[in-house]
Design an enzyme around this catalytic site. Structure first.
Site, PDB file in Angstrom:
ATOM      1  N   SER A  62       0.781  -1.218  -0.155  1.00 19.90           N
ATOM      2  CA  SER A  62       0.024  -0.081   0.094  1.00 19.90           C
ATOM      3  C   SER A  62       0.798   1.505   0.014  1.00 19.90           C
ATOM      4  O   SER A  62       2.077   1.199   0.366  1.00 19.90           O
ATOM      5  CB  SER A  62      -0.728  -0.100   1.239  1.00 19.90           C
ATOM      6  OG  SER A  62      -1.631  -1.202   1.438  1.00 19.90           O
TER       7      SER A  62
HETATM    8  N1  SAM Z   1      -0.522  -4.874   4.012  1.00 16.62           N
HETATM    9  C1  SAM Z   1       0.152  -5.190   2.758  1.00 16.62           C
HETATM   10  C2  SAM Z   1       1.608  -4.729   2.643  1.00 16.62           C
HETATM   11  O1  SAM Z   1       2.108  -3.937   3.567  1.00 16.62           O
HETATM   12  O2  SAM Z   1       2.316  -4.948   1.793  1.00 16.62           O
HETATM   13  C3  SAM Z   1      -0.443  -4.754   1.651  1.00 16.62           C
HETATM   14  C4  SAM Z   1      -1.628  -5.507   1.257  1.00 16.62           C
HETATM   15  S1  SAM Z   1      -2.312  -5.908  -0.027  1.00 16.62           S
HETATM   16  C5  SAM Z   1      -2.932  -4.171  -0.498  1.00 16.62           C
HETATM   17  C6  SAM Z   1      -3.650  -6.708   0.133  1.00 16.62           C
HETATM   18  C7  SAM Z   1      -3.448  -8.138   0.460  1.00 16.62           C
HETATM   19  O3  SAM Z   1      -4.721  -8.752   0.976  1.00 16.62           O
HETATM   20  C8  SAM Z   1      -3.101  -9.045  -0.591  1.00 16.62           C
HETATM   21  O4  SAM Z   1      -1.889  -9.746  -0.377  1.00 16.62           O
HETATM   22  C9  SAM Z   1      -4.030  -9.931  -0.784  1.00 16.62           C
HETATM   23  O5  SAM Z   1      -3.571 -11.231  -1.248  1.00 16.62           O
HETATM   24  C10 SAM Z   1      -4.759 -10.033   0.752  1.00 16.62           C
HETATM   25  N2  SAM Z   1      -5.868 -10.423   0.805  1.00 16.62           N
HETATM   26  C11 SAM Z   1      -7.126 -10.207   0.132  1.00 16.62           C
HETATM   27  N3  SAM Z   1      -8.189 -10.980   0.584  1.00 16.62           N
HETATM   28  C12 SAM Z   1      -7.912 -11.707   1.719  1.00 16.62           C
HETATM   29  C13 SAM Z   1      -8.398 -12.493   2.608  1.00 16.62           C
HETATM   30  N4  SAM Z   1      -9.685 -12.810   2.691  1.00 16.62           N
HETATM   31  N5  SAM Z   1      -7.550 -12.843   3.531  1.00 16.62           N
HETATM   32  C14 SAM Z   1      -6.261 -12.624   3.716  1.00 16.62           C
HETATM   33  N6  SAM Z   1      -5.528 -11.925   2.885  1.00 16.62           N
HETATM   34  C15 SAM Z   1      -6.460 -11.470   1.966  1.00 16.62           C
END
Ligand code: SAM
Length: 674
Positions: A62
């Site tokens: 993000s």
């Molecule tokens: N916080 C992260 C970072 O600092 O790099 C960025 C997160 S990214 C915007 C969103 C993440 O949420 C992705 O890696 C995606 O695979 C994960 N995601 C989406 N749905 C999810 C779920 N139901 N449970 C766990 N992870 C999930």
């Protein structure tokens, strides 16, 4: 290049503190966590950019400002037990871990992609974050064994708030989650007040990757649970601001009406009038600027028209409009033959050039004739074309990178996939010396050629400066980014002042350039968070009130633009402006074409209510409607950016010159023989 610690410090100051986050714990944690360690090596140079970046599995790390805003909203403090959904790279988890500390505090984080969870686990271990536990799974159902949590942060956008996460909040606990449609959500803060009572607060708009799971989106993007509330438009002032705009707006006639130019007489005594445009391919902006310029030339004695274009190409037009005859007896190549040709080879510019030519014929004294000059880095288009031509032959992959980077000479694209494509390849670095040599040789050839020109008042100073800085200039241009932006705009400003100096203290200039160049950069995201300056800012600093900065905008219609650098021009439909933009406020005023004088002494009330930053649209030679929010919108304070704003609610694309125009009197060899 600043080292990573300086870059991190700068990121915290400009992207986070300056956006209003005062939470010292968050600022300190963001200063401590090395973001470059959470992205791939070839992305490290962008690690402190004000943007999300790509990570494997099609996901993103993000934007730093959003990570900070979410942690701030969740009121994370020392000793907290925190759940994060969507580990991704592990960056946000590391920042949270830095705040909760190692005593009672702990971060539990869930990621659905096992490859991401694994690499985040080893990265966090290497960096010493023993207070983070990562697990693979569906975070929409939470982590019941470790509940309740003091704070829950969801780093992906869901259709609604998952009930399981609300259940797993401690009383007093905070849940921060983006909720809404794909590509665009509202950040919600939910606070648990008791066993059954929750408060809910909206914290602005965001754009996250989808939250996929039992209480999120289904894998194919359909909505399995809850109800979407699509109305996230911020409310109370929107109804009144358009009415205030309508009251202050001065309706304008069609630009072809002679009365159009009169509205701009109030700036006739300025040394410099800068006229913007919200895209490089909109007919109304060209026609309006032509009408204003005619008036300033005829009535107010302006003798310099300086445009965002290459010097050598503009010089060919200038020879024509001032009847200076062909250079050295040799006819010019038709100018503006390189991408983006439609920016200057269009019917509106041709008509203006015709007019200027006729006007100058009626002016007896040669030094009172109005010249047409290019402000851009000398032969920038020529050197870009030479670089691309060389790379296409020796390393097509590096050529693709270069195209992407040159695309960023118009407002930098915030789309993470754009950064992915712009990442340096090995071949790109290897080609540096060869392309710089080529550019230098080309420059020397062109300057030599120009040296034989009769009208040389700029040559001595400009050429010496160019040759002395050629090496640095080509290296910076080759790599693109904020430094090349600043180099280019500083050069434009210096060329403008050299023109004014050469023509004497009474000389006045009209400048035609994109809004992103002529609106004061200090009042926009580009200046505030990216450290970019522009010619509008430099003119205000140098000339004060003797410079007028006039921006242009539109709601919808068509525009001439390409999809990528060097690709063919297309006529694209401009999406209606976003509900949270300045453009939408102007649209809702109901006045189809107007001038809004934004100076305090003219319209204090409307100025005051337009002051808080909003989104503004910037379309350059490239338009990507599919990623419009991230690629083309940026925050700005309109009344501080411009002295006035010219509005055309509906606009249409410019018409590029083609063979058919040769028959109607504008031949292929424009601008000659008109
Ligand atoms: N916080 C992260 C970072 O600092 O790099 C960025 C997160 S990214 C915007 C969103 C993440 O949420 C992705 O890696 C995606 O695979 C994960 N995601 C989406 N749905 C999810 C779920 N139901 N449970 C766990 N992870 C999930």
């Amino acid at each position: 290049m600043a080292n990573v610690n300086q870059q991190r410090q700068r990121m915290v100051d400009t992207q986070i503190a300056r956006r209003g986050i005062r939470n010292e714990a968050v600022l300190a944690a963001m200063r401590a966590v090395p973001r470059e360690r959470f992205v791939a090596a070839d992305m490290a140079e962008f690690a402190y950019a004000d943007s999300p970046l790509p990570i494997p599995e099609g996901q993103t790390i993000s934007q730093p400002a959003i990570v900070a805003a979410m942690i701030d909203a969740a009121e994370v403090g020392p000793g907290d037990r925190v759940l994060e959904v969507g580990t991704g790279s592990g960056y946000a988890a590391a920042v949270i871990a830095q705040i909760v500390g190692h005593d009672a505090g702990h971060v539990f984080t869930i990621e659905r992609h096992s490859a991401l969870a694994q690499s985040a686990t080893s990265r966090l271990r290497e960096l010493g974050y023993g207070n983070v536990t990562v697990r693979v799974g569906d975070g929409t159902v939470g982590w019941a064994e470790e509940a309740p949590f003091d704070a829950i942060l969801v780093s992906a956008g869901g259709p609604d708030v998952p009930p399981a996460l609300k259940d797993q909040l401690a009383v007093g606990g905070r849940l921060v989650i983006p909720v809404g449609a794909e590509h665009e959500q509202t950040l919600l803060k939910i606070v648990r007040r008791s066993g059954t009572a929750y408060d809910r607060e909206e914290r602005g708009r965001v754009a996250f990757v989808p939250l996929i799971g039992a209480q999120g989106w289904a894998e194919d993007g359909t909505r399995p649970s809850g109800n979407l509330n699509p109305d996230h438009t911020p409310g109370p002032t929107r109804r009144t601001v358009p009415t205030m705009i309508a009251a202050a707006a001065e309706p304008l006639p069609d630009p072809d009406d002679p009365a159009f130019g009169r509205f701009f007489d109030r700036w006739g005594d300025r040394r410099v009038v800068l006229l913007g445009e919200a895209s490089h391919g909109t007919s109304e902006f060209y026609r309006a600027r032509a009408a204003i310029t005619k008036r300033l030339v005829e009535r107010h004695g302006f003798t310099i028209v300086a445009v965002e274009a290459d010097w050598p190409d503009a010089a060919a037009v200038d020879r024509h409009v001032r009847d200076r005859g062909a250079r050295n007896g040799v006819a010019d190549e038709p100018p503006f033959q390189r991408f983006p040709t439609w920016m200057w080879r269009n019917t509106d510019v041709a008509a203006f050039v015709d007019w200027l030519h006729d006007h100058n014929r009626g002016v007896a004294a040669p030094d009172r004739r109005t010249g047409f000059y290019g402000l851009d880095l000398y032969n920038m288009g020529g050197s870009i074309a030479a670089v691309l031509d060389y790379l296409d032959r020796v390393d097509p992959e590096a050529a693709a990178v270069a195209r992407e980077r040159y695309g960023c000479l118009t407002p930098w694209q915030k789309d993470p996939s754009t950064y992915g494509r712009a990442a340096l390849t090995q071949g790109f670095r290897r080609c540096e010396a060869a392309v710089i040599d080529q550019c230098r040789a080309l420059l020397e050839k062109r300057l030599d050629y120009a040296g034989k020109d009769g009208d040389r008042f700029l040559d001595a100073t400009q050429n010496a400066r160019l040759i002395a800085t050629a090496e640095r200039y080509y290296r910076i241009m080759y790599y693109g980014g904020a430094e090349s932006w600043n180099l280019r705009d500083t050069h434009m400003f210096e060329t403008l002042t050299a023109l004014l100096d050469a023509k004497g203290p009474q000389a006045r200039a009209v400048v035609w350039a994109h809004n992103s160049h002529i609106g004061d950069a200090r009042q926009t995201d580009m200046g505030i968070t990216r450290g970019e300056l522009n010619i509008g800012q430099l003119c205000r600093e140098r000339f004060g009130d003797a410079a007028a900065l006039i921006g242009f905008g539109t709601h919808s219609g068509t525009v001439a633009a390409a999809t990528d650098w060097g690709e063919a021009m297309e006529v694209k439909r401009v999406r209606p402006s976003r509900p949270d933009s300045y453009e939408r406020l102007c649209h809702e005023s109901g006045v189809p074409r107007f001038l809004l004088d934004l100076r305090a002494e003219r319209n204090e009330a409307v100025r005051r209510c337009l002051l808080p930053s909003r989104l503004e649209r910037f379309i350059g030679v490239i338009y990507r409607p599919d990623t419009e929010l991230r690629s083309h919108y940026s925050e700005a304070s309109l009344p501080q950016q411009f002295d006035a704003y010219v509005w055309f609610d509906e606009t249409r694309a410019v018409t590029p010159l083609g063979p058919e125009h040769a028959r109607s009197g504008v031949p292929d060899t424009y601008p000659f023989g008109v």
